[in-house]
Design a protein around this motif. Structure first.
Motif, PDB file in Angstrom:
ATOM      1  N   ILE A   5       0.859  -1.183   0.000  1.00 11.67           N
ATOM      2  CA  ILE A   5       0.000   0.000   0.000  1.00 11.67           C
ATOM      3  C   ILE A   5       0.902   1.242   0.000  1.00 11.67           C
ATOM      4  O   ILE A   5       1.746   1.389   0.885  1.00 11.67           O
ATOM      5  CB  ILE A   5      -0.952  -0.018   1.211  1.00 11.67           C
ATOM      6  N   PRO A   6       0.732   2.136  -0.981  1.00  8.61           N
ATOM      7  CA  PRO A   6       1.662   3.271  -1.108  1.00  8.61           C
ATOM      8  C   PRO A   6       1.430   4.416  -0.123  1.00  8.61           C
ATOM      9  O   PRO A   6       2.236   5.332  -0.061  1.00  8.61           O
ATOM     10  CB  PRO A   6       1.432   3.749  -2.541  1.00  8.61           C
ATOM     11  N   VAL A   7       0.366   4.358   0.650  1.00  2.00           N
ATOM     12  CA  VAL A   7       0.113   5.423   1.624  1.00  2.00           C
ATOM     13  C   VAL A   7       0.559   4.960   3.012  1.00  2.00           C
ATOM     14  O   VAL A   7       0.564   3.767   3.301  1.00  2.00           O
ATOM     15  CB  VAL A   7      -1.381   5.850   1.663  1.00  2.00           C
ATOM     16  N   PRO A   8       0.948   5.894   3.871  1.00  2.00           N
ATOM     17  CA  PRO A   8       1.349   5.511   5.229  1.00  2.00           C
ATOM     18  C   PRO A   8       0.208   4.778   5.948  1.00  2.00           C
ATOM     19  O   PRO A   8      -0.912   5.267   5.996  1.00  2.00           O
ATOM     20  CB  PRO A   8       1.639   6.861   5.894  1.00  2.00           C
ATOM     21  N   LEU A   9       0.505   3.618   6.486  1.00  3.58           N
ATOM     22  CA  LEU A   9      -0.490   2.778   7.149  1.00  3.58           C
ATOM     23  C   LEU A   9       0.087   2.270   8.468  1.00  3.58           C
ATOM     24  O   LEU A   9       1.269   1.961   8.556  1.00  3.58           O
ATOM     25  CB  LEU A   9      -0.846   1.600   6.241  1.00  3.58           C
ATOM     26  N   PHE A  10      -0.776   2.228   9.488  1.00  4.05           N
ATOM     27  CA  PHE A  10      -0.356   1.730  10.802  1.00  4.05           C
ATOM     28  C   PHE A  10      -1.520   0.975  11.426  1.00  4.05           C
ATOM     29  O   PHE A  10      -2.666   1.118  11.016  1.00  4.05           O
ATOM     30  CB  PHE A  10       0.063   2.895  11.714  1.00  4.05           C
ATOM     31  N   TYR A  11      -1.201   0.162  12.414  1.00  2.00           N
ATOM     32  CA  TYR A  11      -2.254  -0.458  13.228  1.00  2.00           C
ATOM     33  C   TYR A  11      -1.759  -0.581  14.648  1.00  2.00           C
ATOM     34  O   TYR A  11      -0.569  -0.707  14.903  1.00  2.00           O
ATOM     35  CB  TYR A  11      -2.726  -1.806  12.645  1.00  2.00           C
ATOM     36  N   LYS A  12      -2.724  -0.445  15.570  1.00  2.00           N
ATOM     37  CA  LYS A  12      -2.372  -0.508  16.991  1.00  2.00           C
ATOM     38  C   LYS A  12      -3.494  -1.174  17.773  1.00  2.00           C
ATOM     39  O   LYS A  12      -4.616  -1.308  17.288  1.00  2.00           O
ATOM     40  CB  LYS A  12      -2.026   0.862  17.550  1.00  2.00           C
ATOM     41  N   HIS A  19       1.395  -1.872  16.638  1.00  2.00           N
ATOM     42  CA  HIS A  19       1.772  -3.264  16.395  1.00  2.00           C
ATOM     43  C   HIS A  19       2.358  -3.452  15.012  1.00  2.00           C
ATOM     44  O   HIS A  19       2.960  -4.500  14.738  1.00  2.00           O
ATOM     45  CB  HIS A  19       0.577  -4.202  16.580  1.00  2.00           C
ATOM     46  N   GLY A  20       2.204  -2.467  14.161  1.00  2.00           N
ATOM     47  CA  GLY A  20       2.771  -2.587  12.821  1.00  2.00           C
ATOM     48  C   GLY A  20       2.551  -1.323  12.010  1.00  2.00           C
ATOM     49  O   GLY A  20       1.719  -0.473  12.351  1.00  2.00           O
ATOM     50  N   CYS A  21       3.326  -1.241  10.937  1.00  2.00           N
ATOM     51  CA  CYS A  21       3.205  -0.123  10.016  1.00  2.00           C
ATOM     52  C   CYS A  21       3.916  -0.492   8.722  1.00  2.00           C
ATOM     53  O   CYS A  21       4.576  -1.525   8.651  1.00  2.00           O
ATOM     54  CB  CYS A  21       3.795   1.152  10.619  1.00  2.00           C
ATOM     55  N   ASN A  22       3.792   0.343   7.714  1.00  6.03           N
ATOM     56  CA  ASN A  22       4.511   0.101   6.467  1.00  6.03           C
ATOM     57  C   ASN A  22       5.625   1.134   6.279  1.00  6.03           C
ATOM     58  O   ASN A  22       5.756   2.069   7.075  1.00  6.03           O
ATOM     59  CB  ASN A  22       3.554   0.054   5.270  1.00  6.03           C
ATOM     60  N   GLN A  23       6.410   0.930   5.240  1.00 10.59           N
ATOM     61  CA  GLN A  23       7.549   1.824   4.976  1.00 10.59           C
ATOM     62  C   GLN A  23       7.101   3.283   4.780  1.00 10.59           C
ATOM     63  O   GLN A  23       7.741   4.173   5.333  1.00 10.59           O
ATOM     64  CB  GLN A  23       8.329   1.324   3.744  1.00 10.59           C
ATOM     65  N   GLY A  98      -8.402  -3.377  18.181  1.00  9.29           N
ATOM     66  CA  GLY A  98      -7.544  -2.231  17.893  1.00  9.29           C
ATOM     67  C   GLY A  98      -8.078  -1.412  16.737  1.00  9.29           C
ATOM     68  O   GLY A  98      -9.253  -1.470  16.393  1.00  9.29           O
ATOM     69  N   LEU A  99      -7.176  -0.648  16.143  1.00  2.00           N
ATOM     70  CA  LEU A  99      -7.567   0.147  14.989  1.00  2.00           C
ATOM     71  C   LEU A  99      -6.466   0.107  13.950  1.00  2.00           C
ATOM     72  O   LEU A  99      -5.307  -0.161  14.243  1.00  2.00           O
ATOM     73  CB  LEU A  99      -7.878   1.593  15.396  1.00  2.00           C
ATOM     74  N   ILE A 100      -6.867   0.350  12.717  1.00  5.96           N
ATOM     75  CA  ILE A 100      -5.932   0.458  11.600  1.00  5.96           C
ATOM     76  C   ILE A 100      -6.195   1.812  10.961  1.00  5.96           C
ATOM     77  O   ILE A 100      -7.343   2.270  10.914  1.00  5.96           O
ATOM     78  CB  ILE A 100      -6.102  -0.714  10.599  1.00  5.96           C
ATOM     79  N   GLY A 101      -5.120   2.440  10.541  1.00  6.45           N
ATOM     80  CA  GLY A 101      -5.302   3.774   9.975  1.00  6.45           C
ATOM     81  C   GLY A 101      -4.323   4.082   8.864  1.00  6.45           C
ATOM     82  O   GLY A 101      -3.277   3.454   8.730  1.00  6.45           O
TER      83      GLY A 101
END
Length: 182
Positions: A5-12, A19-23, A98-101
């Motif tokens: 996914i080319p947009v900043p993504l995170f989850y907690k 708990h995670g995110c992308n580059q 949790g949530l993902i954003g």
């Protein structure tokens, strides 16, 4: 999938720990994943800003679903205008987990909008100035037209009176030459 996914993504999780995110999220935050995973916003932002983030997350956890809002992120003495899109998720047993954003950077869009608004305001000012100039020009033209009409009326009167006298005298003179008794 998350890395593609080319947009900043995170989850907690519900405690607010990442708990995670992308580059792209790492790039936006200006820190490596190792400094994000397991941390909360209180570990990554000043307290007053972290409180605001937590309040938004708490609102979403109180009413699970989705949440979208504008935000300004400050990083390296630079501000980014972003739109947060968040959604809650549940564990397999149905409990809120949790949530993902994602973050959408709209900094350039906001700058372009501000520039467009400045151009629009400047254009409105120019139109108002030009309208005022045209009104002055119209008033000056109307005054000139009125002065011309007054001048022509006066000149017509001034020319007619002596011309009538000259024509009358010429008429008398012509009659005198035709009739020697006169």
């Amino acid at each position: 999938l998350i890395e593609s996914i080319p947009v900043p993504l995170f989850y907690k999780d519900v405690s607010g720990r990442y708990h995670g995110c992308n580059q792209p999220f790492e790039n936006t935050m200006g820190r490596p994943r190792s400094e994000i995973i397991g941390k909360s916003v209180f570990d990554m932002a000043p307290t007053e800003i972290a409180e605001q983030y937590k309040t938004k997350d708490d609102e979403l956890f109180a009413e699970p679903g989705t949440q979208t809002y504008d935000w300004v992120i400050s990083r390296d003495k630079k501000s980014l205008n972003v739109i947060f899109h968040k959604a809650t998720f549940h564990s397999v047993d149905g409990a809120l987990a949790g949530l993902i954003g994602t973050l959408t950077d709209v900094t350039e869009l906001k700058q372009a909008h501000a520039e467009l608004q400045a151009h629009r305001d400047n254009l409105e000012l120019q139109v108002a100035e030009r309208t005022a100039q045209l009104i002055q020009t119209k008033e000056a033209a109307e005054a000139a037209s009125k002065a011309k009409s007054t001048f022509l009326a006066n000149m017509s009167h001034e020319l007619r009176t002596p011309m009538n006298a000259i024509l009358g005298m010429a008429g008398l003179a012509l009659r005198k030459t035709e009739d020697p008794k006169l």
